[in-house]
Design a protein around this motif. Structure first.
Motif, PDB file in Angstrom:
ATOM      1  N   LEU A  73       9.132 -18.652  26.887  1.00 38.66           N
ATOM      2  CA  LEU A  73       9.867 -18.069  26.198  1.00 38.66           C
ATOM      3  C   LEU A  73      11.625 -18.437  26.364  1.00 38.66           C
ATOM      4  O   LEU A  73      12.755 -18.827  25.581  1.00 38.66           O
ATOM      5  CB  LEU A  73      10.001 -16.661  26.566  1.00 38.66           C
ATOM      6  CG  LEU A  73       8.828 -15.532  25.449  1.00 38.66           C
ATOM      7  CD1 LEU A  73       8.929 -14.261  26.249  1.00 38.66           C
ATOM      8  CD2 LEU A  73       9.302 -15.760  23.911  1.00 38.66           C
ATOM      9  N   SER A  74      11.501 -19.103  27.705  1.00 36.14           N
ATOM     10  CA  SER A  74      13.055 -19.387  28.379  1.00 36.14           C
ATOM     11  C   SER A  74      13.408 -20.525  27.192  1.00 36.14           C
ATOM     12  O   SER A  74      14.794 -20.646  26.822  1.00 36.14           O
ATOM     13  CB  SER A  74      12.950 -19.543  29.282  1.00 36.14           C
ATOM     14  OG  SER A  74      12.789 -18.260  30.363  1.00 36.14           O
ATOM     15  N   ASP A 100      14.524 -19.573  24.388  1.00 32.83           N
ATOM     16  CA  ASP A 100      15.881 -18.857  23.926  1.00 32.83           C
ATOM     17  C   ASP A 100      16.685 -20.428  24.284  1.00 32.83           C
ATOM     18  O   ASP A 100      18.423 -20.378  23.838  1.00 32.83           O
ATOM     19  CB  ASP A 100      15.629 -18.427  25.160  1.00 32.83           C
ATOM     20  CG  ASP A 100      15.331 -17.360  25.322  1.00 32.83           C
ATOM     21  OD1 ASP A 100      14.934 -16.089  24.751  1.00 32.83           O
ATOM     22  OD2 ASP A 100      15.455 -16.269  26.216  1.00 32.83           O
ATOM     23  N   GLY A 147      13.317 -14.809  25.640  1.00 27.32           N
ATOM     24  CA  GLY A 147      13.134 -14.100  24.393  1.00 27.32           C
ATOM     25  C   GLY A 147      14.354 -13.787  23.434  1.00 27.32           C
ATOM     26  O   GLY A 147      14.214 -13.903  22.166  1.00 27.32           O
ATOM     27  N   ALA A 202      16.093 -16.767  21.288  1.00 26.36           N
ATOM     28  CA  ALA A 202      15.672 -17.021  20.552  1.00 26.36           C
ATOM     29  C   ALA A 202      15.732 -15.956  19.766  1.00 26.36           C
ATOM     30  O   ALA A 202      15.477 -16.363  18.442  1.00 26.36           O
ATOM     31  CB  ALA A 202      14.033 -17.425  21.056  1.00 26.36           C
ATOM     32  N   GLY A 203      15.200 -14.559  19.633  1.00 21.33           N
ATOM     33  CA  GLY A 203      14.908 -13.615  18.514  1.00 21.33           C
ATOM     34  C   GLY A 203      16.680 -13.806  18.313  1.00 21.33           C
ATOM     35  O   GLY A 203      16.711 -13.497  16.831  1.00 21.33           O
ATOM     36  N   LEU A 231      11.255 -10.578  18.868  1.00 24.59           N
ATOM     37  CA  LEU A 231      11.248 -11.346  19.906  1.00 24.59           C
ATOM     38  C   LEU A 231      12.696 -10.751  20.618  1.00 24.59           C
ATOM     39  O   LEU A 231      12.783  -9.830  21.675  1.00 24.59           O
ATOM     40  CB  LEU A 231      11.938 -12.387  20.105  1.00 24.59           C
ATOM     41  CG  LEU A 231      10.509 -13.748  19.717  1.00 24.59           C
ATOM     42  CD1 LEU A 231      11.990 -15.526  19.598  1.00 24.59           C
ATOM     43  CD2 LEU A 231       9.829 -13.924  20.644  1.00 24.59           C
ATOM     44  N   ALA A 264      11.827  -8.349  23.917  1.00 22.68           N
ATOM     45  CA  ALA A 264      12.787  -9.247  25.200  1.00 22.68           C
ATOM     46  C   ALA A 264      13.714  -7.511  25.662  1.00 22.68           C
ATOM     47  O   ALA A 264      14.181  -6.749  27.301  1.00 22.68           O
ATOM     48  CB  ALA A 264      14.167  -9.656  25.586  1.00 22.68           C
TER      49      ALA A 264
END
Length: 281
Positions: free
Chosen positions: A135-136, A139, A217, A220-221, A269, A273
């Motif tokens: 997830l990072s 990001d 997340g 990225a979201g 996401l 998060a």
């Protein structure tokens, strides 16, 4: 109201799509946009990865020097994913009838959405191999991707491709590749500004002021939401691909359809998060 004639529109800049040539070997601005985008993205990624305090538990997904290793993965995944996406989403009947043309990338057929999927898959695989948080990594990709998007859309403008619908607005441009030679929306520049520059500044605020990377997340979201909304909006004034036209009764484009799941995924996401406790130093 009819579109203004060529003499009342902004002239197309006199820029050769070929940046330079060495004998029979020609390098186009579009290819340079990919290379420079990945290179600048790797440099910016190194800066983000080296600031451990930005990340959850002071743990970036991989080491700064490994950004250059991933840059190679990124280039391959963008090209392969972009090509596969174009074949599947934009012109499948043609390639089903002419399968060898799938490998003929000289026709310029690339899909941003396919490239995004390819890059995400490469990032997850690379990070799992390094033992980091996927997830990072998403990001990280969300933070650097606007750089490449902006350069790519500028290259689309130089190539006089993917232009918009006719317009009477004073910044309409007559593209040399347009058979009608009327003023059109420079939709490539709209996307460069929205999906590139503006989105980069928004995410920069989230990463460095709001410490959003501490919530895996989130960045990225935000990237997915920002990209999808920008793309959907610009598609209203951008011409659809000729072989597809408008979909579902003549009011949606394939770019909008493909952006909807990205938008929903981005919202998911962000909710994921924000409902978890952020990691602190």
């Amino acid at each position: 109201m009819s579109a203004p004639s060529a003499e009342h529109a902004l002239p197309f800049p006199d820029i050769d799509p070929i940046a330079f040539a060495i004998g029979p070997f020609a390098v186009r601005w579009y290819a340079l946009a990919y290379l420079v985008g990945v290179g600048l993205g790797a440099l910016y990624a190194m800066r983000l990865l080296s600031r451990k305090s930005l990340w959850a538990n002071n743990a970036p997904p991989f080491q700064p020097a490994e950004a250059w290793d991933f840059a190679f993965w990124a280039m391959l995944s963008i090209v392969i994913g972009g090509r596969i996406g174009y074949v599947l989403f934009y012109n499948l009947p043609f390639y089903a009838a002419n399968p060898m043309q799938v490998f003929n990338t000289l026709d310029g057929g690339m899909s941003y959405h396919g490239g995004m999927i390819g890059l995400m898959v490469a990032g997850i695989i690379f990070t799992r191999h390094k033992g980091g948080n996927p997830l990072s990594t998403l990001d990280l990709l969300g933070a650097v991707a606007p750089i490449g998007i902006m350069l790519g859309r500028l290259a689309n403008f130089v190539n006089a491709e993917l232009y918009g619908a006719p317009t009477t607005l004073p910044w309409g441009v007559v593209f040399p590749t347009d058979p009608l030679q009327v003023a059109r929306h420079p939709s490539q520049l709209y996307e460069a500004a929205l999906e590139g520059l503006l989105l980069f500044l928004v995410i920069r605020f989230v990463t460095h002021i709001a410490y959003g990377l501490r919530r895996p997340g989130l960045v990225a979201g935000i990237f997915a939401i920002g990209y999808a909304l920008s793309r959907i909006a610009v598609e209203f004034v951008r011409l659809p691909d000729e072989q597809l036209g408008y979909l579902y009764g003549g009011w949606l484009t394939m770019g909008q359809v493909l952006s909807l799941p990205i938008l929903l995924g981005g919202v998911g996401l962000v909710v994921f998060a924000m409902t978890r406790k952020p990691a602190i130093r």
